[in-house]
Design an enzyme around this catalytic site. Structure first.
Site, PDB file in Angstrom:
ATOM      1  N   HIS A   8     -43.845   0.467  25.936  1.00  0.00           N
ATOM      2  CA  HIS A   8     -43.113  -0.542  25.176  1.00  0.00           C
ATOM      3  C   HIS A   8     -43.011  -0.159  23.702  1.00  0.00           C
ATOM      4  O   HIS A   8     -43.599  -0.798  22.845  1.00  0.00           O
ATOM      5  CB  HIS A   8     -43.775  -1.911  25.347  1.00  0.00           C
ATOM      6  CG  HIS A   8     -44.026  -2.262  26.783  1.00  0.00           C
ATOM      7  ND1 HIS A   8     -44.938  -3.200  27.184  1.00  0.00           N
ATOM      8  CD2 HIS A   8     -43.473  -1.780  27.933  1.00  0.00           C
ATOM      9  CE1 HIS A   8     -44.932  -3.292  28.513  1.00  0.00           C
ATOM     10  NE2 HIS A   8     -44.067  -2.426  28.978  1.00  0.00           N
ATOM     11  N   THR A   9     -42.257   0.883  23.431  1.00  0.00           N
ATOM     12  CA  THR A   9     -42.008   1.283  22.041  1.00  0.00           C
ATOM     13  C   THR A   9     -40.824   0.445  21.554  1.00  0.00           C
ATOM     14  O   THR A   9     -39.781   0.404  22.198  1.00  0.00           O
ATOM     15  CB  THR A   9     -41.668   2.778  21.954  1.00  0.00           C
ATOM     16  OG1 THR A   9     -40.529   3.033  22.785  1.00  0.00           O
ATOM     17  CG2 THR A   9     -42.827   3.634  22.446  1.00  0.00           C
TER      18      THR A   9
END
Lengths: 591, 249
Positions: free
Chosen positions: A518-519
């Protein structure tokens, strides 16, 4: 340009979730759409077919469904004064590649953000005063509300066959769901998946803590399903190969099974694979994109002209393309000026492992990617941040995407790494342990941003993206607080041993350990062109026919998985393009 | 031997590895331990020399040299020994796995970012050097064997007693063992990872013969269908493992 293709209405970079959604919506509107995907074409047959797909060595060591870092990667540094070094081997996050992108190897957790997550800064200021927010924290409100996105959250869940239990429908609380969620217009398309042991025990522990557990919304079908596009899903058989793997069973929603079966039939849709987009081309004054330049499968540079350029690559690479193409002004952490690269954030993931005796059949090899149990009592407005001492909340969950021994066997703390003692511990633990995870929000900071690396180049000779990121005291406090709560809850369940990995004070971001893909952020949406790259429709403030659609648009990350939000934003953006932009091309919001 | 012998790094490495002159020619696969015991190196102290476990089948290594192979057989036997808990790495064919795995693009750094400059960095940034996996193993084996010969009157690692082998591996695991050319800790970590991979991966990759490791831990292998067992609590999962080729364990 030696190789120029005939101009099309829209060119889309990347064939993951957002690319598929935009291609569907824009071909619905009659546009001629070309999608350029850097990786291979992939579909359930033959690419994810049993038994080939469930080879753990190929899937989780050779990473055959993920991006090869040899071609593209990032560099990372912890602070502004050090030299960034490359992310050489897959660790902390795992971008996908090929048709389906990360949407083919995800687990399936499918959340909506909470209404208060959209107004984070103003909400925190109102509840605790502006001074509660650390001076280097650059969190912002989203320029859209939960209510704006509700129809799109809903539609994406119905496209994905999301299995869950509503907690609030039209303002009325529903037993068994999340009582703290934003109001839904209707129930989930499918009921929750069955509970494996860890998910069942989570209910017990959470209730003893006085919390309100509910089923994780999972895009892993709990029953046969046909989505609004007439794409079919079969019930998940709990095979245990979700994260890292494509689904062998048409059970996990993906661009491949949920949208592409429709797109592939369309004459106004063209998918070109092994097409590596190198840059977005702009006209002479830099205000309008003329199309993109890409390398085709034969390594030839090809120019594709288009009226609309939609960046639908993985969040990091959307930002990379904007920086490489000169779209907007790069962010400068010293002056605070510029917007491209600003507000990079991540996810604060931590794990608690519980070990039991042989009478407890945890069977971790069983897996339903997104399914399990979670609770929101420490998330959003439920958490007293002043008391807890940090901004942002998080969730604790029991989730079991499926474990196999190549992916690793958790052993109790103090076990040697090899020899007879390790063998014994691994044999004892494999079927009799499970884990809970703590997924915390991650705030954005002035010093956490994305830029071009001055030294390292990718396989195409372009500067790598440079990630400037480290754990801030705020996230370390959150980790300690939330893991402490998870351990407290776990004790109720009487494990024979427990291990928790709360972040220690001063701990630095470790890129070698998988945490989360989850960048977020780097090209964020906002209401002010001075502090955001995109307006509320994910349209570039600077180049009006470029939209950058993905988690890059999040001003900061909340405690949930981003895919539900990413899908909703994609439909929201598509609606604006169809209903407003096509009629009158130009900025949809006046700066 | 390498896919690309033209890069300076590879040429340099190749040159160094060619200087390795076999001093002990241990027979490779399938050598009975009695033969080993009759070598001149066996003297009164022979009782304390590790008896090498026997590699199953007639696999002949094509990547590793006989000296490297002997090292790996001995190291596999220490890392995952055959004992009352379950089968050992050697009897499950992990050396064969290693030899075959080294010949995949993965072991050649095919999916890693391998461009320089190669800077020293904090451990949080992982391995930042220029060696791929197979170079790491090969250089590490050579370095530990050289250390062993220097410290134990000419004996290679494979000829040491079990206790001596364990001490050396522990010393590499902690990084206390100082080697020329490579970090002992880096070598050890990669070796252990690969040994575990071979022990637990599908038998088609060369190790985990007859799904022995899966049986030990109770992993049903590649069944990939547990719909009827998600909510069963009162009895252990009853079915034996199945591998990728469809064989039942």
């Amino acid at each position: 340009m030696a190789n120029a293709k005939a101009k099309v209405d829209a060119v889309i970079v990347g064939m993951g979730w957002t690319g598929a959604i935009l291609a569907k919506e824009l071909t619905d509107a009659g546009l001629h759409v070309v999608v350029l995907e850097r990786g291979a074409d992939r579909d359930t047959q033959p690419d994810f077919a049993y038994p080939k797909v469930v080879d753990e060595l190929e899937g989780s060591v050779h990473r055959r469904y993920l991006q090869s870092l040899a071609q593209e990667t990032v560099t990372v540094r912890h602070n502004l004064t050090s030299t960034a070094v490359p992310y050489r081997q897959m660790g902390s996050f795992k971008p996908g590649t090929g048709v389906g992108g990360a949407g083919s190897h995800w687990s399936g957790c499918h959340f909506r953000a909470l209404p208060e997550d959209f107004k984070l800064r103003s909400n925190v200021e109102q509840r605790y005063g502006a001074s509660f927010i650390p001076s280097d924290m650059s969190i912002q409100d989203f320029p859209v509300s939960y209510e704006d996105l509700e129809p799109h959250f809903d539609h994406f869940e119905y496209v994905c066959g999301t299995s869950g239990k509503a907690g609030v429908i039209s303002g009325v609380k529903q037993a068994g769901g999340n009582p703290f969620e934003g109001s839904r217009s209707r129930e989930f398309p499918l009921g929750p998946n069955p509970n494996y042991l860890g998910a069942e025990m989570f209910y017990k522990g959470a209730r003893e803590m006085g919390w309100d557990p509910y089923p994780i919304p999972a895009s892993n079908a709990s029953a046969p399903y046909v989505n609004p596009y007439s794409c079919q899903m079969g019930p998940c058989n709990a095979c245990g190969f979700c994260s890292d793997y494509g689904c062998l069973n048409y059970s996990k929603a993906s661009p491949n099974i949920s949208i592409l079966p429709v797109l592939r039939q369309r004459k106004n849709f063209e998918l070109r694979t092994h097409a590596q987009v190198l840059k977005v081309n702009l006209d002479s004054d830099g205000k309008k994109a003329t199309g993109v330049t890409y390398l085709d499968a034969q390594g030839r540079e090809v120019e594709q002209q288009a009226d609309l350029v939609l960046l639908c690559a993985f969040s990091l690479y959307n930002v990379h393309l904007m920086l490489l193409s000169g779209i907007g002004k790069p962010y400068d952490p010293q002056t605070g000026e510029g917007t491209i690269g600003r507000n990079y954030s991540y996810q604060n993931l931590n794990r608690v492992v519980l070990f039991f005796g042989k009478e407890v059949q945890a069977n971790q090899f069983i897996g339903i990617g997104g399914a399990g149990t979670t609770m929101d009592n420490l998330n959003g407005n439920q958490l007293d941040n002043a008391k807890a001492g940090f901004v942002g909340g998080g969730i604790i969950w029991a989730r079991q995407p499926g474990a196999g021994p190549v992916r690793g066997i958790n052993v109790p703390p103090g076990t040697p790494n090899w020899g007879t003692a390790w063998k014994q511990a691994a044999s004892d633990a494999f079927r009799h342990s499970f884990y809970f995870e703590v997924q915390g929000a991650c705030m954005s900071y002035k010093q956490h941003y994305l830029s071009l690396d001055p030294t390292y180049k990718d396989g195409f000779g372009r500067p790598l993206l440079r990630m400037n990121f480290d754990w801030h005291d705020n996230e370390i406090k959150a980790s300690q607080y939330l893991v402490g709560k998870a351990l407290e809850m776990s004790k109720v369940l009487n494990p024979t041993a427990m291990a928790g990995d709360a972040k220690k004070s001063g701990e630095h971001y470790n890129i070698t350990k998988y945490q989360s893909t989850h960048t977020c952020g780097g090209a964020i949406m906002g209401s002010d062109p001075k502090t955001s790259a995109l307006n509320r429709y994910l349209q570039s403030w600077d180049v009006h026919n470029v939209f950058a659609i993905g988690a890059n648009a999040f001003p900061q990350n909340n405690g949930y998985n981003p895919t539900g939000m990413v899908g909703a934003l994609a439909y929201w953006s598509a609606k604006a393009i169809r209903e407003q932009y096509l009629k009158n091309p130009g900025p949809l919001v006046q700066a | 031997m390498f896919d690309d012998d033209t890069s300076p790094a590879r040429r340099d490495f190749l040159r160094k590895s060619l200087t390795l002159i076999p001093v002990v020619t241990l027979a490779s696969a399938g050598l009975p331990s009695s033969t080993f015991a009759q070598t001149p190196a066996s003297d009164a102290k022979q009782a304390s020399t590790a008896v090498p476990a026997t590699v199953p089948g007639d696999y002949k290594p094509t990547f590793f040299t006989p000296e490297e192979w002997a090292f790996l057989v001995a190291a596999c036997d220490r890392l995952i020994p055959s004992d009352q808990v379950g089968p050992g790495a050697v009897e499950l064919g992990v050396p064969e796995f290693l030899d075959r795995h080294m010949q995949t693009p993965y072991a050649n750094g095919g999916i890693w970012y391998m461009q320089g400059p190669f800077l020293e960095a904090a451990p949080e940034f992982g391995y930042q050097g220029r060696l791929n996996l197979r170079e790491t193993l090969r250089i590490g084996i050579k370095a530990i064997d050289a250390y062993s010969k220097k410290s134990f009157s000419g004996k290679a690692f494979a000829e040491l007693s079990q206790a001596q082998q364990e001490d050396l591996l522990k010393s590499a695991e902690s990084g206390k063992l100082v080697l020329d050319d490579i970090s002992s800790k880096l070598f050890f970590t990669n070796l252990l990872n690969e040994v575990r991979n071979g022990y637990f991966a599908d038998p088609s990759h060369g190790g985990n013969k007859n799904m022995g490791a899966w049986k030990m831990i109770g992993y049903p292998g590649m069944r990939a269908d547990y719909m009827d067992w998600i909510t069963v609590r009162d009895k252990p999962y009853p079915l034996p493992p199945v591998d990728l080729s469809g064989r039942r364990g």
